[in-house]
Design a protein around this motif. Structure first.
Motif, PDB file in Angstrom:
ATOM      1  N   MET A 352       0.694  -1.198  -0.074  1.00  0.00           N
ATOM      2  CA  MET A 352      -0.213  -0.238  -0.263  1.00  0.00           C
ATOM      3  C   MET A 352       0.903   1.736  -0.483  1.00  0.00           C
ATOM      4  O   MET A 352       1.751   1.575   0.585  1.00  0.00           O
ATOM      5  CB  MET A 352      -0.763  -0.339   1.287  1.00  0.00           C
ATOM      6  N   GLY A 353       0.700   2.169  -1.039  1.00  0.00           N
ATOM      7  CA  GLY A 353       1.589   3.171  -0.960  1.00  0.00           C
ATOM      8  C   GLY A 353       1.879   3.076  -2.114  1.00  0.00           C
ATOM      9  O   GLY A 353       2.678   4.280  -2.445  1.00  0.00           O
ATOM     10  N   LYS A 354       2.059   2.075  -2.994  1.00  0.00           N
ATOM     11  CA  LYS A 354       2.633   2.206  -3.966  1.00  0.00           C
ATOM     12  C   LYS A 354       1.887   2.373  -4.925  1.00  0.00           C
ATOM     13  O   LYS A 354       1.034   2.059  -5.274  1.00  0.00           O
ATOM     14  CB  LYS A 354       3.701   1.077  -4.334  1.00  0.00           C
ATOM     15  N   LEU A 355       2.838   2.596  -6.210  1.00  0.00           N
ATOM     16  CA  LEU A 355       1.640   3.255  -7.717  1.00  0.00           C
ATOM     17  C   LEU A 355       1.574   2.254  -8.384  1.00  0.00           C
ATOM     18  O   LEU A 355       1.530   1.345  -8.219  1.00  0.00           O
ATOM     19  CB  LEU A 355       3.248   3.314  -9.047  1.00  0.00           C
ATOM     20  N   HIS A 356      -0.153   2.242  -8.110  1.00  0.00           N
ATOM     21  CA  HIS A 356      -1.118   1.640  -8.521  1.00  0.00           C
ATOM     22  C   HIS A 356      -0.849   1.597 -10.793  1.00  0.00           C
ATOM     23  O   HIS A 356      -2.863   3.281 -10.808  1.00  0.00           O
ATOM     24  CB  HIS A 356      -2.824   1.336  -8.162  1.00  0.00           C
ATOM     25  N   GLY A 357      -0.172   1.899 -11.203  1.00  0.00           N
ATOM     26  CA  GLY A 357      -0.231   2.168 -12.516  1.00  0.00           C
ATOM     27  C   GLY A 357      -1.546   1.960 -13.992  1.00  0.00           C
ATOM     28  O   GLY A 357      -2.004   2.432 -14.394  1.00  0.00           O
ATOM     29  N   GLY A 358      -2.239   0.581 -13.433  1.00  0.00           N
ATOM     30  CA  GLY A 358      -2.867   0.890 -13.790  1.00  0.00           C
ATOM     31  C   GLY A 358      -2.964   0.457 -15.395  1.00  0.00           C
ATOM     32  O   GLY A 358      -3.651   1.011 -15.787  1.00  0.00           O
ATOM     33  N   ALA A 359      -1.758   0.139 -16.132  1.00  0.00           N
ATOM     34  CA  ALA A 359      -1.754  -0.499 -17.191  1.00  0.00           C
ATOM     35  C   ALA A 359      -2.701  -1.250 -18.366  1.00  0.00           C
ATOM     36  O   ALA A 359      -3.145  -0.239 -19.093  1.00  0.00           O
ATOM     37  CB  ALA A 359      -0.411  -1.212 -16.870  1.00  0.00           C
ATOM     38  N   ASP A 360      -2.478  -2.310 -17.466  1.00  0.00           N
ATOM     39  CA  ASP A 360      -4.309  -3.341 -17.991  1.00  0.00           C
ATOM     40  C   ASP A 360      -5.817  -2.299 -17.789  1.00  0.00           C
ATOM     41  O   ASP A 360      -6.241  -2.114 -18.344  1.00  0.00           O
ATOM     42  CB  ASP A 360      -4.482  -3.902 -17.937  1.00  0.00           C
ATOM     43  N   ASP A 361      -5.511  -1.549 -16.640  1.00  0.00           N
ATOM     44  CA  ASP A 361      -7.081  -1.210 -15.851  1.00  0.00           C
ATOM     45  C   ASP A 361      -6.938   0.109 -15.735  1.00  0.00           C
ATOM     46  O   ASP A 361      -6.142   0.220 -14.758  1.00  0.00           O
ATOM     47  CB  ASP A 361      -7.464  -1.830 -14.771  1.00  0.00           C
ATOM     48  N   ASN A 362      -6.754   0.789 -16.211  1.00  0.00           N
ATOM     49  CA  ASN A 362      -7.613   0.919 -17.921  1.00  0.00           C
ATOM     50  C   ASN A 362      -7.262   1.158 -19.112  1.00  0.00           C
ATOM     51  O   ASN A 362      -7.765   1.725 -19.659  1.00  0.00           O
ATOM     52  CB  ASN A 362      -9.033   0.946 -17.826  1.00  0.00           C
ATOM     53  N   ALA A 363      -5.591   1.746 -18.858  1.00  0.00           N
ATOM     54  CA  ALA A 363      -4.627   2.227 -19.366  1.00  0.00           C
ATOM     55  C   ALA A 363      -4.675   1.551 -21.205  1.00  0.00           C
ATOM     56  O   ALA A 363      -4.768   2.230 -22.129  1.00  0.00           O
ATOM     57  CB  ALA A 363      -3.084   2.844 -19.638  1.00  0.00           C
ATOM     58  N   SER A 364      -5.183   0.713 -20.686  1.00  0.00           N
ATOM     59  CA  SER A 364      -4.901  -0.256 -22.349  1.00  0.00           C
ATOM     60  C   SER A 364      -6.859  -0.008 -23.355  1.00  0.00           C
ATOM     61  O   SER A 364      -5.737   0.465 -23.829  1.00  0.00           O
ATOM     62  CB  SER A 364      -5.599  -2.060 -21.765  1.00  0.00           C
ATOM     63  N   GLY A 365      -7.461   0.509 -22.531  1.00  0.00           N
ATOM     64  CA  GLY A 365      -8.887   0.243 -23.138  1.00  0.00           C
ATOM     65  C   GLY A 365      -9.034   1.990 -23.868  1.00  0.00           C
ATOM     66  O   GLY A 365      -8.794   2.674 -24.642  1.00  0.00           O
ATOM     67  N   ASP A 366      -8.316   2.945 -22.785  1.00  0.00           N
ATOM     68  CA  ASP A 366      -7.723   3.994 -23.153  1.00  0.00           C
ATOM     69  C   ASP A 366      -7.016   4.346 -24.798  1.00  0.00           C
ATOM     70  O   ASP A 366      -7.772   4.879 -25.545  1.00  0.00           O
ATOM     71  CB  ASP A 366      -7.139   5.206 -21.839  1.00  0.00           C
ATOM     72  N   ALA A 367      -5.916   3.770 -25.090  1.00  0.00           N
ATOM     73  CA  ALA A 367      -4.891   3.730 -25.877  1.00  0.00           C
ATOM     74  C   ALA A 367      -5.604   2.726 -27.079  1.00  0.00           C
ATOM     75  O   ALA A 367      -5.458   3.623 -28.379  1.00  0.00           O
ATOM     76  CB  ALA A 367      -3.748   2.769 -25.510  1.00  0.00           C
ATOM     77  N   SER A 368      -6.749   2.315 -26.750  1.00  0.00           N
ATOM     78  CA  SER A 368      -7.425   1.471 -28.069  1.00  0.00           C
ATOM     79  C   SER A 368      -8.285   2.534 -28.040  1.00  0.00           C
ATOM     80  O   SER A 368      -8.811   2.709 -29.720  1.00  0.00           O
ATOM     81  CB  SER A 368      -8.085   0.747 -27.580  1.00  0.00           C
ATOM     82  N   VAL A 369      -9.109   3.263 -27.735  1.00  0.00           N
ATOM     83  CA  VAL A 369     -10.014   3.946 -27.867  1.00  0.00           C
ATOM     84  C   VAL A 369      -9.966   5.406 -28.185  1.00  0.00           C
ATOM     85  O   VAL A 369      -9.979   6.092 -29.228  1.00  0.00           O
ATOM     86  CB  VAL A 369     -10.671   4.813 -26.626  1.00  0.00           C
ATOM     87  N   LEU A 370      -8.382   5.695 -28.247  1.00  0.00           N
ATOM     88  CA  LEU A 370      -7.654   7.067 -29.065  1.00  0.00           C
ATOM     89  C   LEU A 370      -6.888   6.043 -30.463  1.00  0.00           C
ATOM     90  O   LEU A 370      -7.460   7.012 -31.398  1.00  0.00           O
ATOM     91  CB  LEU A 370      -5.834   7.015 -28.303  1.00  0.00           C
ATOM     92  N   GLN A 371      -7.064   4.789 -30.544  1.00  0.00           N
ATOM     93  CA  GLN A 371      -6.978   4.682 -32.148  1.00  0.00           C
ATOM     94  C   GLN A 371      -7.701   4.416 -32.975  1.00  0.00           C
ATOM     95  O   GLN A 371      -7.492   4.745 -33.900  1.00  0.00           O
ATOM     96  CB  GLN A 371      -5.987   3.164 -31.854  1.00  0.00           C
ATOM     97  N   LEU A 372      -9.209   4.001 -32.221  1.00  0.00           N
ATOM     98  CA  LEU A 372     -10.362   4.318 -32.693  1.00  0.00           C
ATOM     99  C   LEU A 372     -10.501   5.340 -32.752  1.00  0.00           C
ATOM    100  O   LEU A 372     -11.283   5.297 -33.742  1.00  0.00           O
ATOM    101  CB  LEU A 372     -11.435   3.293 -31.538  1.00  0.00           C
ATOM    102  N   ALA A 373     -10.505   6.909 -32.277  1.00  0.00           N
ATOM    103  CA  ALA A 373     -10.434   7.736 -32.604  1.00  0.00           C
ATOM    104  C   ALA A 373      -9.864   8.142 -33.844  1.00  0.00           C
ATOM    105  O   ALA A 373     -10.805   8.994 -34.922  1.00  0.00           O
ATOM    106  CB  ALA A 373     -10.455   8.778 -31.371  1.00  0.00           C
ATOM    107  N   GLU A 374      -8.785   8.207 -33.927  1.00  0.00           N
ATOM    108  CA  GLU A 374      -8.247   8.493 -34.988  1.00  0.00           C
ATOM    109  C   GLU A 374      -8.241   7.745 -35.935  1.00  0.00           C
ATOM    110  O   GLU A 374      -9.128   8.332 -37.407  1.00  0.00           O
ATOM    111  CB  GLU A 374      -6.118   8.438 -34.920  1.00  0.00           C
ATOM    112  N   ALA A 375      -8.713   6.656 -35.940  1.00  0.00           N
ATOM    113  CA  ALA A 375      -9.069   5.615 -37.201  1.00  0.00           C
ATOM    114  C   ALA A 375     -10.723   6.219 -37.776  1.00  0.00           C
ATOM    115  O   ALA A 375     -10.739   6.185 -39.192  1.00  0.00           O
ATOM    116  CB  ALA A 375      -9.451   4.769 -37.177  1.00  0.00           C
ATOM    117  N   LEU A 376     -11.442   6.699 -36.972  1.00  0.00           N
ATOM    118  CA  LEU A 376     -13.174   7.091 -37.291  1.00  0.00           C
ATOM    119  C   LEU A 376     -13.414   8.362 -37.970  1.00  0.00           C
ATOM    120  O   LEU A 376     -13.329   8.641 -38.557  1.00  0.00           O
ATOM    121  CB  LEU A 376     -13.778   6.732 -36.035  1.00  0.00           C
ATOM    122  N   HIS A 377     -11.765   9.279 -36.969  1.00  0.00           N
ATOM    123  CA  HIS A 377     -11.768  10.338 -37.336  1.00  0.00           C
ATOM    124  C   HIS A 377     -11.683  10.670 -38.903  1.00  0.00           C
ATOM    125  O   HIS A 377     -11.717  10.781 -40.369  1.00  0.00           O
ATOM    126  CB  HIS A 377     -11.397  11.307 -37.211  1.00  0.00           C
TER     127      HIS A 377
END
Length: 631
Positions: A352-377
């Protein structure tokens, strides 16, 4: 991804400058590039989904720079500015910031006082954080000259042959109890449960159970002390960490911990001490309750709710078809996480007190939405329906951002015109090309959409009919919107500091993102919107523990009772007539003042046995019957 609240589990603006520095620093660690090209039918321009870009975006969002992205925190604000800049760089001139308020934290105020008066005319004032500490779920109150009653472990279970409150008058008094629950030297528990090395703590050890029991019996406040059994002296003599024990619900009465020497000062008035009382109770599982002679307490508890502001982000691509442009496809992911470990962390105490970076939860989903946003644009002139690409805040606190959006959308959005919602949460840990898609039966034609979208990608897809639970899509499906929820599975790093970017399978995530793009494209341009289908609640395993009513709490609700945010179609709550917006105030004969009361009342029910439930609906109490099902 949001986890169910338990009893011990419920933070401005810093412009991001040189955000690319940490990204580039991480880029050298990224795995070999995988590029997946996609060009759905009707889209004039192809788009290439790139694993390196996914990895770089995840690396920044999960870095120390964003400090775990806890809702309302400066770290989350940095992540938000990063996301906004990425979207603007793609050509989105307007990134909508949709703020909402929430209870971000609890803190101790300046008015916490405890003073004891004794029959001899002496008194003793105790030190905050030295001798006593209110728990974060304590209700603020001032109590003067109250008598004190020792009530064993604070358990009332006459049906199990044990009741610390039998023949004990606690109305208007302060109740002192031991932590945990009785256990004989040979390991037996309440109800003559046999010795079992895997027994663990039951409901009777739950702080909220003890608080609700004392509250419903009329106690003015509850104080607990650590017992001597199975506790090392240093642990017994320590006060619980205010930040990490309990959420944002108050338990209905003041709830305070005192150290053993403080409790023993009071108990000595009756010739007792906490260790010997615990030993006596444990010996035969028989209560040792009594009123402390000549002891009274002045107790002033000051626990303050800290309000915060979070934001949902949205970019909108207007539809081009005269008839279909007024229908919406929502594509979303949440961007908050747990900071350095809040009450929802599953890390060991040492972490406790250590960084909980959340790479999978949910930086992964955010990164995918960014590329989806680029593709749809890139193909924005070919979109027949209007697309809302969203990044939700507050999901880890109970889908607060998506719930706020569904309940209070901007004027140009209507939930009744939402044709489908696609949600990405934890899509970065794919194994053997496996992807789970929830909600596959919530919309007509979804099975064909999924099959067609995967025809050239080769993913191994497992579908689940039901779309209820676990993440932001729940708020939409509860409102009658067909949903698809994309998820690569849970893992041992979930809600821990070990959810790091080096464990991301960016190569397969690129394929998954292309698959979601294909699904979205078909739904955006389909001649007919999918019809919402009510899906029967799945039958749970008979070997599971506990029962369910299949309803979703409204975690943003701050009043008494449990506000219902959504009801799973054809589940026990739905069959009983419970509706979204109802407030559960009684279940199985137990008063419900908060989500923890509800959970403890639920734990006392039997699957298949009808019981009473009372809800408030439009200011009136409605009494219903509900039959819980096995979890």
């Amino acid at each position: 991804m949001q986890t169910r609240r338990s009893s011990f589990r419920p933070l401005y603006s810093l412009l991001l400058t040189l955000f690319f520095v940490p990204v580039l620093a991480r880029a050298s660690e990224a795995p070999a590039e995988n590029k997946v090209e996609a060009q759905p039918e009707g889209f004039p321009k192809s788009f290439t989904f790139k694993s390196k870009k996914l990895y770089d975006d995840i690396a920044y969002l999960a870095s120390e720079e964003c400090a775990g992205r806890e809702a309302g925190s400066p770290g989350e604000a940095k992540a938000r500015e990063f996301l906004i800049k990425r979207l603007r760089d793609m050509g989105y001139d307007e990134v909508r910031r949709l703020p909402f308020e929430f209870v971000a934290d609890m803190k101790l105020g300046s008015g916490n006082v405890m003073k004891a008066s004794f029959a001899a005319g002496t008194s003793k004032e105790y030190g905050l954080d030295k001798d006593f500490r209110p728990m974060r779920f304590s209700r603020p109150a001032s109590i003067d000259a109250s008598k004190v009653v020792f009530a064993g472990y604070g358990i009332s279970a006459p049906d199990k042959g044990y009741d610390d409150y039998k023949d004990l008058d606690v109305k208007g008094k302060i109740v002192l109890v031991l932590r945990h629950e009785p256990e004989t030297p040979d390991g037996k528990h309440i109800g003559n449960a046999p010795a079992n090395p895997h027994h663990g703590f039951s409901m009777y050890s739950d702080f909220f159970y003890k608080a609700a029991t004392a509250r419903d019996k009329g106690a003015a406040a509850l104080i607990f002390v650590n017992g001597a059994r199975s506790m090392k002296p240093e642990a017994r003599g320590a006060l619980e960490d205010f930040k990490h024990v309990g959420g944002h619900s108050d338990c209905g009465i003041p709830f305070v911990q005192v150290l053993p020497d403080v409790a023993d000062q009071w108990l000595q008035a009756g010739g007792k001490d906490s260790a010997s009382l615990q030993k006596a109770i444990d010996a035969e599982l028989k209560p040792q309750s009594f009123e402390l002679p000549g002891v009274s307490l002045n107790l002033h508890v000051d626990v303050v709710k800290v309000r915060g502001t979070d934001e949902n982000l949205a970019v909108v691509l207007p539809g081009t078809d005269p008839k279909l442009k007024d229908e919406f496809i929502v594509i979303g992911a949440h961007y908050d996480h747990l900071g350095h470990g809040n009450e929802f962390s599953l890390a060991d105490k040492s972490e406790m007190g250590k960084l909980h970076g959340g790479a999978d939860d949910n930086a992964s989903g955010d990164a995918s939405v960014l590329q989806l946003a680029e593709a749809l644009h890139k193909n924005r002139l070919a979109l027949k329906r209007t697309v809302w690409l969203m990044l939700f805040g507050g999901e880890e606190l109970g889908t607060l951002g998506s719930a706020n959006f569904v309940a209070s959308p901007p004027p140009e959005f209507s939930i009744t015109r939402a044709a489908a919602m696609l949600n990405l949460d934890m899509v970065g840990r794919c194994k053997d090309k496996k992807l789970m898609v929830y909600g596959a039966a919530t919309g007509t034609g979804f099975d064909k959409v999924i099959e067609s979208a995967n025809s050239k990608l080769g993913l191994s897809i497992k579908t689940t009919a039901d779309g209820f639970g676990g993440s932001d899509q729940t708020c939409f499906v509860s409102a009658g919107v067909p949903v698809l929820f994309f998820f690569t599975g849970s893992h041992s790093d979930y809600h821990k500091p070990s959810d790091t970017v080096d464990k991301i399978n960016a190569a397969d995530q690129a394929t998954i993102t292309a698959f979601v793009y294909n699904c979205a494209a078909e739904l955006i341009n389909a001649p007919e919107r999918p019809k919402y289908v009510k899906v029967e609640a799945p039958k749970m395993s008979s070997s599971g523990f506990g029962v369910v009513l299949s309803l979703m709490p409204d975690y943003a609700y701050e009043g008494k009772g449990l506000r219902v945010g959504g009801v799973r179609d054809k589940g026990p709550a739905d069959k009983a007539g419970i509706k979204a917006g109802d407030t559960v105030v009684k279940l199985g004969g137990k008063n419900v003042e908060n989500i923890e009361d509800y959970m403890n009342a639920l734990r006392q029910l039997t699957a298949g046995t009808e019981t009473d439930v009372s809800v408030l609906r439009e200011g009136k109490q409605v009494d219903l019957k509900v039959t819980p099902e096995k979890r």
